[in-house]
Design an enzyme around this catalytic site. Structure first.
Site, PDB file in Angstrom:
ATOM      1  N   GLY A  49       0.799  -1.230   0.000  1.00  0.00           N
ATOM      2  CA  GLY A  49       0.000   0.000   0.000  1.00  0.00           C
ATOM      3  C   GLY A  49       0.826   1.272   0.000  1.00  0.00           C
ATOM      4  CE  LYS A 130       1.875  -1.288  12.543  1.00  0.00           C
ATOM      5  NZ  LYS A 130       1.040  -0.627  11.603  1.00  0.00           N
TER       6      LYS A 130
END
Length: 186
Positions: A49, A130
């Site tokens: 992506g 994260k």
């Protein structure tokens, strides 16, 4: 901004990078900083992506991931897919951009990006941390402090910003750009 995912995008993560560009890079600089002739490395690229989005802007991208890239990314002439571990990969020459959206401990990703910037392998980076379920704010603050300490020790002045974006989930996006250096100064 709330952005619309294009049908041909290989993953939803493309929205995260595009949103980061809108937030961290002045629109009048897109034509010089996010354009053809620029080079980038995407660590943890699969399915592609972020690579796809950079290629749409005309950048040459080394997509580093042991996993497969989506065909729309893999088959693009501007993409070189390197099946390698993003933590051990070293570029052959410096690049304009480093991007990283790996699912890994924030401290490990921060150390990796700090090394790229300190070694001069890139001049600017966008990466995601994260976050753990608890102590998220403290985790972000600790990682940003470690990054700043490493870059200060390398004699680099850096524009460093972080924000949880609309398209982020349990993560924070960080932008770092080298704006000056005291290397070699007497």
């Amino acid at each position: 901004p709330r952005l619309k995912l294009l049908r041909e995008a290989p993953s939803r993560s493309a929205l995260k990078l595009e949103e980061a560009w809108h937030l961290f890079i002045p629109r009048d600089e897109w034509g010089t900083r996010l354009t053809s002739g620029r080079s980038a490395v995407d660590l943890g690229a699969a399915p592609g992506g972020w690579t796809w989005l950079m290629v749409r802007r005309g950048m040459r991208v080394e997509a580093v991931d042991n996993g497969p890239l989506a065909p729309v990314v893999r088959d693009d002439a501007l993409v070189t897919h390197l099946r390698a571990d993003g933590f051990t990969y070293k570029p052959r020459r410096p690049v304009d951009w480093l991007v990283c959206d790996m699912v890994e401990k924030p401290s490990r990703v921060t150390a990796l990006v700090a090394r790229w910037l300190a070694e001069g392998w890139c001049r600017q980076a966008i990466f995601n941390l994260k976050l753990p379920m608890k102590q998220r704010y403290a985790e972000v603050q600790a990682n940003l402090a470690r990054l700043r300490e490493t870059l200060d020790a390398a004699g680099l002045s850096v524009d460093l910003r972080a924000r949880q974006l609309y398209h982020d989930r349990e993560e924070v996006t960080v932008y770092a750009r080298v704006v000056g250096s005291t290397r070699g100064a007497a």
